[in-house]
Design a protein around this motif. Structure first.
Motif, PDB file in Angstrom:
ATOM      1  N   MET A   1      -1.897  47.110  97.637  1.00 39.94           N
ATOM      2  CA  MET A   1      -2.134  45.926  98.451  1.00 39.94           C
ATOM      3  C   MET A   1      -0.891  45.045  98.363  1.00 39.94           C
ATOM      4  O   MET A   1      -0.352  44.815  97.288  1.00 39.94           O
ATOM      5  N   LYS A   2      -0.455  44.539  99.503  1.00 41.46           N
ATOM      6  CA  LYS A   2       0.738  43.694  99.573  1.00 41.46           C
ATOM      7  C   LYS A   2       0.319  42.230  99.746  1.00 41.46           C
ATOM      8  O   LYS A   2      -0.293  41.878 100.751  1.00 41.46           O
ATOM      9  N   PHE A   3       0.661  41.417  98.758  1.00 43.23           N
ATOM     10  CA  PHE A   3       0.352  39.997  98.801  1.00 43.23           C
ATOM     11  C   PHE A   3       1.629  39.191  98.980  1.00 43.23           C
ATOM     12  O   PHE A   3       2.687  39.562  98.463  1.00 43.23           O
ATOM     13  N   LEU A   4       1.520  38.079  99.683  1.00 40.11           N
ATOM     14  CA  LEU A   4       2.589  37.107  99.763  1.00 40.11           C
ATOM     15  C   LEU A   4       2.135  35.897  98.967  1.00 40.11           C
ATOM     16  O   LEU A   4       1.081  35.314  99.256  1.00 40.11           O
ATOM     17  N   ALA A   5       2.917  35.512  97.974  1.00 41.73           N
ATOM     18  CA  ALA A   5       2.628  34.327  97.172  1.00 41.73           C
ATOM     19  C   ALA A   5       3.515  33.198  97.683  1.00 41.73           C
ATOM     20  O   ALA A   5       4.737  33.328  97.710  1.00 41.73           O
ATOM     21  N   ILE A   6       2.899  32.104  98.107  1.00 45.48           N
ATOM     22  CA  ILE A   6       3.632  30.970  98.655  1.00 45.48           C
ATOM     23  C   ILE A   6       3.544  29.802  97.682  1.00 45.48           C
ATOM     24  O   ILE A   6       2.449  29.333  97.359  1.00 45.48           O
ATOM     25  N   SER A   7       4.713  29.359  97.236  1.00 46.50           N
ATOM     26  CA  SER A   7       4.769  28.189  96.366  1.00 46.50           C
ATOM     27  C   SER A   7       4.934  26.947  97.223  1.00 46.50           C
ATOM     28  O   SER A   7       5.840  26.865  98.051  1.00 46.50           O
ATOM     29  N   GLY A   8       4.073  25.973  97.013  1.00 46.98           N
ATOM     30  CA  GLY A   8       4.130  24.721  97.749  1.00 46.98           C
ATOM     31  C   GLY A   8       5.071  23.706  97.145  1.00 46.98           C
ATOM     32  O   GLY A   8       5.058  22.545  97.536  1.00 46.98           O
ATOM     33  N   SER A   9       5.893  24.121  96.217  1.00 50.09           N
ATOM     34  CA  SER A   9       6.823  23.208  95.564  1.00 50.09           C
ATOM     35  C   SER A   9       8.260  23.519  95.972  1.00 50.09           C
ATOM     36  O   SER A   9       8.651  24.677  96.049  1.00 50.09           O
ATOM     37  N   ALA A  10       9.043  22.479  96.184  1.00 50.28           N
ATOM     38  CA  ALA A  10      10.458  22.630  96.496  1.00 50.28           C
ATOM     39  C   ALA A  10      11.318  22.512  95.237  1.00 50.28           C
ATOM     40  O   ALA A  10      12.526  22.709  95.295  1.00 50.28           O
ATOM     41  N   MET A  19       4.422  30.212  87.820  1.00 53.26           N
ATOM     42  CA  MET A  19       3.142  30.907  87.708  1.00 53.26           C
ATOM     43  C   MET A  19       3.078  32.078  88.686  1.00 53.26           C
ATOM     44  O   MET A  19       2.640  33.173  88.336  1.00 53.26           O
ATOM     45  N   LEU A  20       3.525  31.863  89.921  1.00 52.66           N
ATOM     46  CA  LEU A  20       3.500  32.944  90.913  1.00 52.66           C
ATOM     47  C   LEU A  20       4.433  34.084  90.515  1.00 52.66           C
ATOM     48  O   LEU A  20       4.117  35.265  90.747  1.00 52.66           O
ATOM     49  N   ARG A  21       5.564  33.770  89.893  1.00 55.13           N
ATOM     50  CA  ARG A  21       6.452  34.832  89.385  1.00 55.13           C
ATOM     51  C   ARG A  21       5.747  35.625  88.284  1.00 55.13           C
ATOM     52  O   ARG A  21       5.899  36.849  88.195  1.00 55.13           O
ATOM     53  N   ALA A  22       4.995  34.926  87.459  1.00 58.37           N
ATOM     54  CA  ALA A  22       4.244  35.620  86.411  1.00 58.37           C
ATOM     55  C   ALA A  22       3.194  36.543  87.032  1.00 58.37           C
ATOM     56  O   ALA A  22       2.957  37.647  86.530  1.00 58.37           O
ATOM     57  N   LEU A  23       2.572  36.116  88.131  1.00 58.84           N
ATOM     58  CA  LEU A  23       1.637  36.986  88.840  1.00 58.84           C
ATOM     59  C   LEU A  23       2.360  38.223  89.369  1.00 58.84           C
ATOM     60  O   LEU A  23       1.833  39.333  89.284  1.00 58.84           O
ATOM     61  N   GLN A  24       3.555  38.025  89.906  1.00 55.45           N
ATOM     62  CA  GLN A  24       4.374  39.156  90.366  1.00 55.45           C
ATOM     63  C   GLN A  24       4.575  40.158  89.244  1.00 55.45           C
ATOM     64  O   GLN A  24       4.425  41.360  89.442  1.00 55.45           O
ATOM     65  N   ASN A  25       4.954  39.648  88.086  1.00 51.04           N
ATOM     66  CA  ASN A  25       5.237  40.515  86.942  1.00 51.04           C
ATOM     67  C   ASN A  25       3.984  41.183  86.390  1.00 51.04           C
ATOM     68  O   ASN A  25       4.059  42.268  85.822  1.00 51.04           O
ATOM     69  N   ALA A  26       2.851  40.535  86.558  1.00 50.49           N
ATOM     70  CA  ALA A  26       1.598  41.071  86.012  1.00 50.49           C
ATOM     71  C   ALA A  26       0.928  42.077  86.944  1.00 50.49           C
ATOM     72  O   ALA A  26       0.054  42.831  86.514  1.00 50.49           O
ATOM     73  N   ALA A  27       1.323  42.075  88.199  1.00 49.47           N
ATOM     74  CA  ALA A  27       0.684  42.969  89.179  1.00 49.47           C
ATOM     75  C   ALA A  27       0.842  44.420  88.734  1.00 49.47           C
ATOM     76  O   ALA A  27       1.919  44.851  88.350  1.00 49.47           O
ATOM     77  N   HIS A  31      -0.675  46.791  93.387  1.00 52.66           N
ATOM     78  CA  HIS A  31      -0.404  45.542  94.094  1.00 52.66           C
ATOM     79  C   HIS A  31       1.090  45.214  94.067  1.00 52.66           C
ATOM     80  O   HIS A  31       1.749  45.409  93.053  1.00 52.66           O
ATOM     81  N   THR A  32       1.563  44.700  95.175  1.00 54.54           N
ATOM     82  CA  THR A  32       2.928  44.197  95.276  1.00 54.54           C
ATOM     83  C   THR A  32       2.843  42.731  95.698  1.00 54.54           C
ATOM     84  O   THR A  32       2.118  42.410  96.640  1.00 54.54           O
ATOM     85  N   ILE A  33       3.568  41.884  95.000  1.00 54.90           N
ATOM     86  CA  ILE A  33       3.574  40.464  95.339  1.00 54.90           C
ATOM     87  C   ILE A  33       5.004  40.051  95.685  1.00 54.90           C
ATOM     88  O   ILE A  33       5.923  40.207  94.886  1.00 54.90           O
ATOM     89  N   THR A  34       5.157  39.538  96.881  1.00 52.51           N
ATOM     90  CA  THR A  34       6.427  38.963  97.331  1.00 52.51           C
ATOM     91  C   THR A  34       6.285  37.454  97.256  1.00 52.51           C
ATOM     92  O   THR A  34       5.251  36.907  97.636  1.00 52.51           O
ATOM     93  N   LEU A  35       7.320  36.795  96.774  1.00 56.47           N
ATOM     94  CA  LEU A  35       7.272  35.345  96.586  1.00 56.47           C
ATOM     95  C   LEU A  35       8.058  34.636  97.682  1.00 56.47           C
ATOM     96  O   LEU A  35       9.207  34.981  97.945  1.00 56.47           O
ATOM     97  N   PHE A  36       7.413  33.656  98.324  1.00 50.55           N
ATOM     98  CA  PHE A  36       8.123  32.748  99.230  1.00 50.55           C
ATOM     99  C   PHE A  36       8.230  31.418  98.522  1.00 50.55           C
ATOM    100  O   PHE A  36       7.236  30.720  98.337  1.00 50.55           O
ATOM    101  N   ASP A  37       9.450  31.071  98.117  1.00 45.96           N
ATOM    102  CA  ASP A  37       9.685  29.826  97.375  1.00 45.96           C
ATOM    103  C   ASP A  37      10.720  28.959  98.084  1.00 45.96           C
ATOM    104  O   ASP A  37      11.489  28.249  97.451  1.00 45.96           O
ATOM    105  N   ARG A  38      10.703  29.004  99.412  1.00 48.12           N
ATOM    106  CA  ARG A  38      11.692  28.278 100.214  1.00 48.12           C
ATOM    107  C   ARG A  38      11.063  27.162 101.048  1.00 48.12           C
ATOM    108  O   ARG A  38      11.565  26.806 102.107  1.00 48.12           O
TER     109      ARG A  38
END
Length: 176
Positions: A1-10, A19-27, A31-38
């Motif tokens: 399953m491919k998830f997109l993790a979106i961080s609401g912080s700039a 925390m979202l990076r830790a989820l990436q590492n724990a997947a 599961h694959t987690i891509t992070l949008f932190d922009r």
């Protein structure tokens, strides 16, 4: 399953992003987690910039949303509300097809922020028919560095909680 993790912080050293990076590492392997932190790179929403004038960073966000099976959103609370950058990202996506039927869940990196979370539930429940308010992951991580967050969330109990959350979300995505 491919998830997109979106961080609401700039913020560079964001608790939510860490925390979202830790989820990436724990997947696990399923599961694959891509992070949008922009979030901070998005211009202020304007209908005049939709269509052919769509800024590249907005197109990249929309494409990442389209490619994901589901979204995991984590955001700080500012003045008991959704931060402007997070709301701006939602505004960019609301008139697009990518978000309408996308499974979405919330994760939160603080013991507080319930007012913002309630607002997010209202907004996300409005923009997506597949927002799951019942599936929620929360850790108390305020005032920790990104390294401390990584350490804390790599502990066996935290890893188990994260993997259960991701497995439940994957089932939710598959059921739709």
């Amino acid at each position: 399953m491919k998830f997109l993790a979106i961080s609401g912080s700039a913020r560079q050293a964001s608790t939510n992003t860490a925390m979202l990076r830790a989820l990436q590492n724990a997947a696990g392997p399923d599961h694959t987690i891509t992070l949008f932190d922009r979030i901070g790179d998005l211009p202020v929403f304007s209908p005049d910039l939709e269509g052919e004038a769509l800024p590249g960073v907005v197109a990249a966000l929309a494409d990442a949303v389209a490619r994901a099976d589901g979204l995991i959103i984590s955001s700080p609370e500012y003045v008991r509300s959704i931060p402007g950058g997070m709301k701006n990202a939602i505004d960019w996506l609301v008139s697009r097809e990518e978000l309408v039927s996308k499974p979405i869940v919330l994760a939160h990196a603080s013991h507080r922020g319930d007012d913002m979370l309630e607002q997010m539930r209202i907004v996300l429940g409005t923009v997506s028919a597949r927002f799951n308010a019942d599936l929620f992951l929360r850790f108390r991580l305020m005032a920790l560095s990104p390294e401390e967050i990584a350490d804390r969330l790599s502990a066996p109990a935290a890893l188990a909680e994260i993997r259960i959350f991701l497995d439940r979300f994957a089932r939710d995505c598959a059921e739709g």
